[in-house]
Design a protein around this motif. Structure first.
Motif, PDB file in Angstrom:
ATOM      1  N   LEU A 162       0.823  -1.207   0.000  1.00 40.31           N
ATOM      2  CA  LEU A 162       0.000   0.000   0.000  1.00 40.31           C
ATOM      3  C   LEU A 162       0.864   1.266   0.000  1.00 40.31           C
ATOM      4  CD1 LEU A 162      -2.752   1.348   0.003  1.00 40.31           C
ATOM      5  CD2 LEU A 162      -2.812   1.050   2.500  1.00 40.31           C
ATOM      6  N   PRO A 163       1.913   1.350   0.850  1.00 39.73           N
ATOM      7  CA  PRO A 163       2.739   2.568   0.796  1.00 39.73           C
ATOM      8  C   PRO A 163       3.394   2.771  -0.579  1.00 39.73           C
ATOM      9  CG  PRO A 163       3.157   1.378   2.833  1.00 39.73           C
ATOM     10  CD  PRO A 163       2.292   0.491   1.980  1.00 39.73           C
ATOM     11  N   TYR A 164       3.810   1.700  -1.209  1.00 41.31           N
ATOM     12  CA  TYR A 164       4.425   1.784  -2.536  1.00 41.31           C
ATOM     13  C   TYR A 164       3.429   2.317  -3.560  1.00 41.31           C
ATOM     14  CZ  TYR A 164       6.949   0.057  -6.689  1.00 41.31           C
ATOM     15  OH  TYR A 164       7.601  -0.058  -7.900  1.00 41.31           O
ATOM     16  N   LEU A 165       2.215   1.797  -3.528  1.00 39.15           N
ATOM     17  CA  LEU A 165       1.176   2.247  -4.444  1.00 39.15           C
ATOM     18  C   LEU A 165       0.870   3.728  -4.230  1.00 39.15           C
ATOM     19  CD1 LEU A 165      -0.937   1.613  -6.627  1.00 39.15           C
ATOM     20  CD2 LEU A 165      -2.445   0.784  -4.806  1.00 39.15           C
ATOM     21  N   LYS A 166       0.728   4.131  -2.975  1.00 38.96           N
ATOM     22  CA  LYS A 166       0.423   5.532  -2.671  1.00 38.96           C
ATOM     23  C   LYS A 166       1.568   6.461  -3.074  1.00 38.96           C
ATOM     24  CE  LYS A 166      -1.653   6.241   1.334  1.00 38.96           C
ATOM     25  NZ  LYS A 166      -2.024   6.101   2.757  1.00 38.96           N
ATOM     26  N   GLN A 167       2.798   5.997  -2.937  1.00 36.63           N
ATOM     27  CA  GLN A 167       3.954   6.807  -3.313  1.00 36.63           C
ATOM     28  C   GLN A 167       3.996   7.051  -4.820  1.00 36.63           C
ATOM     29  OE1 GLN A 167       7.726   4.975  -2.396  1.00 36.63           O
ATOM     30  NE2 GLN A 167       8.893   6.533  -3.486  1.00 36.63           N
ATOM     31  N   HIS A 168       3.722   6.016  -5.602  1.00 35.52           N
ATOM     32  CA  HIS A 168       3.881   6.123  -7.055  1.00 35.52           C
ATOM     33  C   HIS A 168       2.596   6.509  -7.785  1.00 35.52           C
ATOM     34  CE1 HIS A 168       8.012   4.826  -6.932  1.00 35.52           C
ATOM     35  NE2 HIS A 168       7.655   3.846  -6.132  1.00 35.52           N
ATOM     36  N   ALA A 169       1.478   6.476  -7.091  1.00 35.95           N
ATOM     37  CA  ALA A 169       0.200   6.899  -7.687  1.00 35.95           C
ATOM     38  C   ALA A 169      -0.444   7.909  -6.739  1.00 35.95           C
ATOM     39  CB  ALA A 169      -0.712   5.690  -7.896  1.00 35.95           C
ATOM     40  N   PRO A 170       0.037   9.148  -6.743  1.00 40.21           N
ATOM     41  CA  PRO A 170      -0.419  10.134  -5.760  1.00 40.21           C
ATOM     42  C   PRO A 170      -1.914  10.446  -5.826  1.00 40.21           C
ATOM     43  CG  PRO A 170       1.060  11.146  -7.370  1.00 40.21           C
ATOM     44  CD  PRO A 170       1.065   9.677  -7.635  1.00 40.21           C
ATOM     45  N   ASP A 171      -2.572  10.192  -6.960  1.00 37.24           N
ATOM     46  CA  ASP A 171      -4.012  10.449  -7.070  1.00 37.24           C
ATOM     47  C   ASP A 171      -4.860   9.252  -6.650  1.00 37.24           C
ATOM     48  OD1 ASP A 171      -3.530  13.020  -8.021  1.00 37.24           O
ATOM     49  OD2 ASP A 171      -3.451  12.352 -10.106  1.00 37.24           O
ATOM     50  N   TYR A 172      -4.223   8.180  -6.246  1.00 38.63           N
ATOM     51  CA  TYR A 172      -4.910   6.960  -5.821  1.00 38.63           C
ATOM     52  C   TYR A 172      -5.794   7.241  -4.606  1.00 38.63           C
ATOM     53  CZ  TYR A 172      -5.092   2.490  -3.233  1.00 38.63           C
ATOM     54  OH  TYR A 172      -5.477   1.397  -2.516  1.00 38.63           O
ATOM     55  N   LYS A 173      -7.040   6.769  -4.649  1.00 38.47           N
ATOM     56  CA  LYS A 173      -7.981   6.995  -3.552  1.00 38.47           C
ATOM     57  C   LYS A 173      -8.686   5.707  -3.117  1.00 38.47           C
ATOM     58  CE  LYS A 173      -8.997  11.737  -4.998  1.00 38.47           C
ATOM     59  NZ  LYS A 173      -7.960  11.815  -6.000  1.00 38.47           N
TER      60      LYS A 173
END
Length: 193
Positions: free
Chosen positions: A125-136
């Motif tokens: 999850l932290p990796y996804l949030k770091q590389h996809a800043p618009d992820y919600k």
């Protein structure tokens, strides 16, 4: 014969779709695997395989019937992608065509809002949030090797076998005990007694 499309990009992770495409493309499954890319120029995988795409997004006819889009990870997903890729995924979502993405391909889905309302996974999850800043879609994140949602299958980079199992199940290529045996062979190296 139904088509299963595999999206190829320069630097795609060839092994992440190898287990499943070999099974899906076998005679008698009712499916054939075809490749699609942003253009018809050869794409070189991380392992050095050169793939000449069957279809280009530049002139792709959405009238071509296909049952699933498989998106392997690879080295290019953290950079900006051609908007035609987003249109292809949106077409799949709008027409209930399954999309299966693994490893860094989940970043592309996260950046473009495709993970916001469906259960999913990624590398973390932290990796996804770091590389996809618009992820919600944090409330739908599941920490697992592979997650099969409504019309979405996602996996982390070490979940290629689980990813393949979920795709084979979704396409009804293998099921029940045959699917369990297939999984055991590729996951643990033998069929459990």
């Amino acid at each position: 014969m139904k088509n299963v499309l595999v999206l190829v990009t320069n630097g795609f992770a060839d092994w992440e779709a190898a287990y499943v495409t070999a099974e899906v493309n076998k005679p008698g499954t009712g499916y054939q695997v075809k490749t699609i890319a942003v253009d018809l120029h050869p794409k070189t995988s991380m392992g050095g395989f050169n793939v000449l795409p069957d279809y280009s997004l530049q002139d792709f006819s959405f009238d071509l019937p296909f049952s699933m889009l498989i998106i392997p990870g690879g080295t290019g997903w953290k950079s900006e992608q051609d908007q035609r890729l987003k249109q292809l995924v949106q077409y799949c979502v709008d027409h209930q065509i399954s999309v299966a993405a693994i490893c860094d391909a989940t970043i592309f889905l996260g950046k473009n809002g495709f993970l916001d309302h469906s259960k999913h996974t990624s590398n973390t999850l932290p990796y996804l949030k770091q590389h996809a800043p618009d992820y919600k879609g944090e409330q739908n994140y599941i920490d697992a090797q592979s997650v099969s949602g409504d019309d979405l299958i996602t996996a982390n980079g070490s979940g290629a076998v689980e990813f393949s199992r979920d795709i084979l199940s979704r396409l009804n290529v293998l099921e029940g005990e045959a699917l369990n045996r297939w999984y055991d062979i590729f996951k643990v190296g033998f069929v459990k007694g």
